[in-house]
Write a protein that holds these residues in place. Structure first.
Motif, PDB file in Angstrom:
ATOM      1  N   LEU A   1      18.352  -7.624 -44.923  1.00 37.74           N
ATOM      2  CA  LEU A   1      18.881  -8.919 -45.327  1.00 37.74           C
ATOM      3  C   LEU A   1      18.799  -9.157 -46.837  1.00 37.74           C
ATOM      4  O   LEU A   1      19.583  -9.930 -47.386  1.00 37.74           O
ATOM      5  CB  LEU A   1      18.131 -10.032 -44.594  1.00 37.74           C
ATOM      6  CG  LEU A   1      18.334 -10.089 -43.072  1.00 37.74           C
ATOM      7  CD1 LEU A   1      17.351 -11.060 -42.445  1.00 37.74           C
ATOM      8  CD2 LEU A   1      19.765 -10.488 -42.742  1.00 37.74           C
ATOM      9  N   LEU A   2      17.849  -8.506 -47.486  1.00 40.38           N
ATOM     10  CA  LEU A   2      17.594  -8.791 -48.904  1.00 40.38           C
ATOM     11  C   LEU A   2      18.008  -7.658 -49.836  1.00 40.38           C
ATOM     12  O   LEU A   2      17.703  -7.692 -51.021  1.00 40.38           O
ATOM     13  CB  LEU A   2      16.100  -9.092 -49.107  1.00 40.38           C
ATOM     14  CG  LEU A   2      15.561 -10.331 -48.401  1.00 40.38           C
ATOM     15  CD1 LEU A   2      14.057 -10.452 -48.592  1.00 40.38           C
ATOM     16  CD2 LEU A   2      16.248 -11.582 -48.922  1.00 40.38           C
ATOM     17  N   ARG A   3      18.717  -6.684 -49.327  1.00 37.12           N
ATOM     18  CA  ARG A   3      19.012  -5.497 -50.121  1.00 37.12           C
ATOM     19  C   ARG A   3      19.853  -5.799 -51.365  1.00 37.12           C
ATOM     20  O   ARG A   3      19.770  -5.104 -52.371  1.00 37.12           O
ATOM     21  CB  ARG A   3      19.728  -4.462 -49.250  1.00 37.12           C
ATOM     22  CG  ARG A   3      19.814  -3.080 -49.888  1.00 37.12           C
ATOM     23  CD  ARG A   3      20.379  -2.068 -48.924  1.00 37.12           C
ATOM     24  NE  ARG A   3      19.528  -1.905 -47.757  1.00 37.12           N
ATOM     25  CZ  ARG A   3      18.446  -1.132 -47.734  1.00 37.12           C
ATOM     26  NH1 ARG A   3      18.079  -0.483 -48.818  1.00 37.12           N
ATOM     27  NH2 ARG A   3      17.736  -1.020 -46.634  1.00 37.12           N
ATOM     28  N   ASP A   4      20.681  -6.854 -51.320  1.00 44.27           N
ATOM     29  CA  ASP A   4      21.557  -7.133 -52.458  1.00 44.27           C
ATOM     30  C   ASP A   4      21.003  -8.213 -53.387  1.00 44.27           C
ATOM     31  O   ASP A   4      21.728  -8.781 -54.197  1.00 44.27           O
ATOM     32  CB  ASP A   4      22.952  -7.538 -51.974  1.00 44.27           C
ATOM     33  CG  ASP A   4      22.928  -8.789 -51.103  1.00 44.27           C
ATOM     34  OD1 ASP A   4      21.824  -9.177 -50.666  1.00 44.27           O
ATOM     35  OD2 ASP A   4      24.005  -9.368 -50.861  1.00 44.27           O
ATOM     36  N   THR A   5      19.712  -8.513 -53.283  1.00 41.50           N
ATOM     37  CA  THR A   5      19.084  -9.446 -54.225  1.00 41.50           C
ATOM     38  C   THR A   5      18.485  -8.666 -55.388  1.00 41.50           C
ATOM     39  O   THR A   5      18.260  -7.457 -55.300  1.00 41.50           O
ATOM     40  CB  THR A   5      17.980 -10.272 -53.539  1.00 41.50           C
ATOM     41  OG1 THR A   5      16.992  -9.389 -53.002  1.00 41.50           O
ATOM     42  CG2 THR A   5      18.560 -11.114 -52.416  1.00 41.50           C
ATOM     43  N   ASP A   6      18.215  -9.372 -56.485  1.00 39.99           N
ATOM     44  CA  ASP A   6      17.673  -8.711 -57.677  1.00 39.99           C
ATOM     45  C   ASP A   6      16.159  -8.543 -57.615  1.00 39.99           C
ATOM     46  O   ASP A   6      15.611  -7.590 -58.170  1.00 39.99           O
ATOM     47  CB  ASP A   6      18.031  -9.517 -58.933  1.00 39.99           C
ATOM     48  CG  ASP A   6      19.500  -9.380 -59.295  1.00 39.99           C
ATOM     49  OD1 ASP A   6      20.181  -8.528 -58.683  1.00 39.99           O
ATOM     50  OD2 ASP A   6      19.965 -10.122 -60.180  1.00 39.99           O
ATOM     51  N   ILE A   7      15.480  -9.496 -57.004  1.00 41.79           N
ATOM     52  CA  ILE A   7      14.023  -9.467 -56.912  1.00 41.79           C
ATOM     53  C   ILE A   7      13.615 -10.259 -55.679  1.00 41.79           C
ATOM     54  O   ILE A   7      14.315 -11.192 -55.266  1.00 41.79           O
ATOM     55  CB  ILE A   7      13.366 -10.046 -58.192  1.00 41.79           C
ATOM     56  CG1 ILE A   7      11.848  -9.830 -58.172  1.00 41.79           C
ATOM     57  CG2 ILE A   7      13.711 -11.518 -58.375  1.00 41.79           C
ATOM     58  CD1 ILE A   7      11.184 -10.146 -59.508  1.00 41.79           C
ATOM     59  N   ILE A   8      12.498  -9.890 -55.066  1.00 43.45           N
ATOM     60  CA  ILE A   8      12.047 -10.527 -53.827  1.00 43.45           C
ATOM     61  C   ILE A   8      10.641 -11.082 -54.029  1.00 43.45           C
ATOM     62  O   ILE A   8       9.776 -10.411 -54.604  1.00 43.45           O
ATOM     63  CB  ILE A   8      12.046  -9.524 -52.657  1.00 43.45           C
ATOM     64  CG1 ILE A   8      13.463  -8.996 -52.412  1.00 43.45           C
ATOM     65  CG2 ILE A   8      11.487 -10.164 -51.384  1.00 43.45           C
ATOM     66  CD1 ILE A   8      13.519  -7.810 -51.469  1.00 43.45           C
ATOM     67  N   VAL A   9      10.430 -12.303 -53.540  1.00 45.54           N
ATOM     68  CA  VAL A   9       9.099 -12.918 -53.544  1.00 45.54           C
ATOM     69  C   VAL A   9       8.610 -13.006 -52.104  1.00 45.54           C
ATOM     70  O   VAL A   9       9.280 -13.594 -51.254  1.00 45.54           O
ATOM     71  CB  VAL A   9       9.132 -14.327 -54.173  1.00 45.54           C
ATOM     72  CG1 VAL A   9       7.736 -14.958 -54.118  1.00 45.54           C
ATOM     73  CG2 VAL A   9       9.634 -14.268 -55.607  1.00 45.54           C
ATOM     74  N   MET A  10       7.455 -12.415 -51.822  1.00 53.56           N
ATOM     75  CA  MET A  10       6.844 -12.512 -50.492  1.00 53.56           C
ATOM     76  C   MET A  10       5.967 -13.761 -50.492  1.00 53.56           C
ATOM     77  O   MET A  10       4.853 -13.767 -51.021  1.00 53.56           O
ATOM     78  CB  MET A  10       6.047 -11.251 -50.176  1.00 53.56           C
ATOM     79  CG  MET A  10       6.889  -9.989 -50.219  1.00 53.56           C
ATOM     80  SD  MET A  10       6.021  -8.505 -49.623  1.00 53.56           S
ATOM     81  CE  MET A  10       6.306  -8.646 -47.851  1.00 53.56           C
ATOM     82  N   HIS A  11       6.497 -14.831 -49.892  1.00 52.98           N
ATOM     83  CA  HIS A  11       5.963 -16.175 -50.070  1.00 52.98           C
ATOM     84  C   HIS A  11       4.860 -16.497 -49.058  1.00 52.98           C
ATOM     85  O   HIS A  11       4.967 -17.436 -48.270  1.00 52.98           O
ATOM     86  CB  HIS A  11       7.100 -17.190 -49.940  1.00 52.98           C
ATOM     87  CG  HIS A  11       6.802 -18.537 -50.527  1.00 52.98           C
ATOM     88  ND1 HIS A  11       5.752 -19.320 -50.112  1.00 52.98           N
ATOM     89  CD2 HIS A  11       7.416 -19.234 -51.512  1.00 52.98           C
ATOM     90  CE1 HIS A  11       5.741 -20.441 -50.795  1.00 52.98           C
ATOM     91  NE2 HIS A  11       6.744 -20.419 -51.655  1.00 52.98           N
ATOM     92  N   SER A  12       3.797 -15.722 -49.076  1.00 47.70           N
ATOM     93  CA  SER A  12       2.630 -16.012 -48.240  1.00 47.70           C
ATOM     94  C   SER A  12       1.492 -15.110 -48.672  1.00 47.70           C
ATOM     95  O   SER A  12       1.708 -13.927 -48.964  1.00 47.70           O
ATOM     96  CB  SER A  12       2.935 -15.772 -46.762  1.00 47.70           C
ATOM     97  OG  SER A  12       1.741 -15.832 -45.994  1.00 47.70           O
ATOM     98  N   LEU A  13       0.282 -15.664 -48.709  1.00 47.04           N
ATOM     99  CA  LEU A  13      -0.885 -14.837 -49.010  1.00 47.04           C
ATOM    100  C   LEU A  13      -1.206 -13.899 -47.856  1.00 47.04           C
ATOM    101  O   LEU A  13      -2.019 -12.989 -47.992  1.00 47.04           O
ATOM    102  CB  LEU A  13      -2.091 -15.721 -49.330  1.00 47.04           C
ATOM    103  CG  LEU A  13      -2.080 -16.252 -50.766  1.00 47.04           C
ATOM    104  CD1 LEU A  13      -2.585 -17.669 -50.834  1.00 47.04           C
ATOM    105  CD2 LEU A  13      -2.895 -15.355 -51.672  1.00 47.04           C
ATOM    106  N   GLY A  14      -0.561 -14.106 -46.703  1.00 48.11           N
ATOM    107  CA  GLY A  14      -0.739 -13.192 -45.583  1.00 48.11           C
ATOM    108  C   GLY A  14      -0.112 -11.834 -45.830  1.00 48.11           C
ATOM    109  O   GLY A  14      -0.483 -10.846 -45.193  1.00 48.11           O
ATOM    110  N   TYR A  15       0.862 -11.746 -46.744  1.00 47.90           N
ATOM    111  CA  TYR A  15       1.480 -10.472 -47.085  1.00 47.90           C
ATOM    112  C   TYR A  15       0.583  -9.735 -48.077  1.00 47.90           C
ATOM    113  O   TYR A  15       0.292 -10.239 -49.159  1.00 47.90           O
ATOM    114  CB  TYR A  15       2.860 -10.685 -47.708  1.00 47.90           C
ATOM    115  CG  TYR A  15       3.886 -11.279 -46.774  1.00 47.90           C
ATOM    116  CD1 TYR A  15       4.068 -10.764 -45.499  1.00 47.90           C
ATOM    117  CD2 TYR A  15       4.680 -12.341 -47.180  1.00 47.90           C
ATOM    118  CE1 TYR A  15       5.019 -11.302 -44.647  1.00 47.90           C
ATOM    119  CE2 TYR A  15       5.635 -12.885 -46.336  1.00 47.90           C
ATOM    120  CZ  TYR A  15       5.796 -12.360 -45.066  1.00 47.90           C
ATOM    121  OH  TYR A  15       6.738 -12.891 -44.221  1.00 47.90           O
ATOM    122  N   SER A  16       0.182  -8.536 -47.730  1.00 47.47           N
ATOM    123  CA  SER A  16      -0.705  -7.749 -48.584  1.00 47.47           C
ATOM    124  C   SER A  16       0.089  -7.004 -49.645  1.00 47.47           C
ATOM    125  O   SER A  16       1.327  -6.958 -49.620  1.00 47.47           O
ATOM    126  CB  SER A  16      -1.489  -6.743 -47.738  1.00 47.47           C
ATOM    127  OG  SER A  16      -0.607  -5.748 -47.230  1.00 47.47           O
TER     128      SER A  16
END
Length: 314
Positions: free
Chosen positions: A177-192
């Protein structure tokens, strides 16, 4: 003894949160602090928690309990308990309070320096939105996405959102879903950090985790606290580091911040002037000043100086 800042780490669930805190401390290279953990749901049993599950359409928080399981709890219940907890923590003379949860939009006027994970992430996202290309934001829960839109409606104009439920995200689906974005933010401290590295490998794009943002803010705050301890502001230096040595012994040791405030007060600076020098509010100065004088068992700096003269035969 070398100065070691005191830090309180706060979560909306129960402690310990070694799954988050160990990695944040490692990223921040934060071996130079003393810390305690606090949880908004500490002390609650499963019956208490079960009674607070969100009703249909009600906003909730998804968080971890002490035994390692996860639960969804009414947001209003957590926010109320968190508000009381922050008030208690802030009376315990910490140098730094770190909120280890996103999704908390309330801010608090704390005496201690505050690292607010949600506000920190918002600043990053707003800066990225100003760029030319789309950014991707990955959430644990759809409700987290909805809550963020309620506060920051600019997000919907220029970002692509992915709603992923659960503690173990579907990275393959997110990458598609995010392959065509420039940068990705993983918006949770649950993501390591491992999640961020794996996703970056799948999309071949930069990925930022909130854990990295919090760790960076923590390292910066610690560096500033150590710098302040080594280099008191001009108002303090005017009095000289030996001023406190000439004073009567206190009933209990003064904290580094109480020493800073007392040195400056003994030069005749007002609370507002001290606050400007120390980059804290004049109300915070008044609190540190009152605590320092209470420990010295005097009611004013004038009385303190008078006792110092008596001590040294002046």
């Amino acid at each position: 003894m070398p100065y070691r800042p005191r830090c309180a780490f706060v979560t909306i669930g129960q402690t310990p949160r070694t799954d988050i805190l160990d990695e944040v401390l490692r990223m921040a290279q934060a071996a130079d602090l003393d810390f305690d953990e606090y949880g908004a749901m500490n002390g609650l049993d499963e019956t208490d928690i079960g009674a607070q599950r969100p009703r249909e359409g009600e906003r909730g928080f998804y968080t971890r309990l002490a035994h390692g399981g996860f639960v969804s709890v009414r947001a209003s219940f957590i926010e109320q308990r968190l508000r009381r907890l922050i008030e208690i923590i802030d009376r315990r003379d910490y140098d730094l309070i770190v909120m280890l949860s996103t999704g908390i939009f309330e801010t608090w006027d704390t005496r201690a320096r505050l690292i607010h994970s949600q506000k920190l992430t918002d600043l990053w996202i707003n800066a990225l939105i100003a760029g030319p290309g789309p950014i991707g934001i990955m959430y644990h829960l759809p409700t987290a996405f909805d809550s963020n839109l309620a506060v920051n409606t600019a997000l919907v104009q220029t970002t692509r959102m992915v709603k992923v439920a659960g503690e173990s995200p579907s990275l393959d689906e997110a990458a598609r879903l995010l392959r065509d974005t420039d940068i990705i933010v993983m918006h949770s401290l649950g993501y390591s950090d491992a999640h961020a590295v794996m996703l970056a490998g799948l999309v071949e794009r930069p990925v930022v985790s909130v854990r990295r943002l919090v760790a960076g803010a923590l390292r910066t705050a610690l560096d500033e606290l150590h710098h302040d301890a080594r280099h008191p502001p001009a108002g303090d230096r005017q009095a000289g580091p030996d001023v406190l040595d000439k004073l009567p012994d206190s009933a209990e040791p003064l904290t580094p911040r109480e020493q800073d405030v007392l040195r400056a007060a003994l030069t005749g600076l007002s609370n507002k002037e001290i606050g400007r020098n120390l980059a804290i509010s004049h109300r915070t100065v008044a609190i540190h000043r009152a605590r320092a004088l209470a420990k010295m068992q005097v009611s004013s700096t004038t009385e303190l100086l008078r006792r110092a003269l008596v001590k040294h035969g002046g």
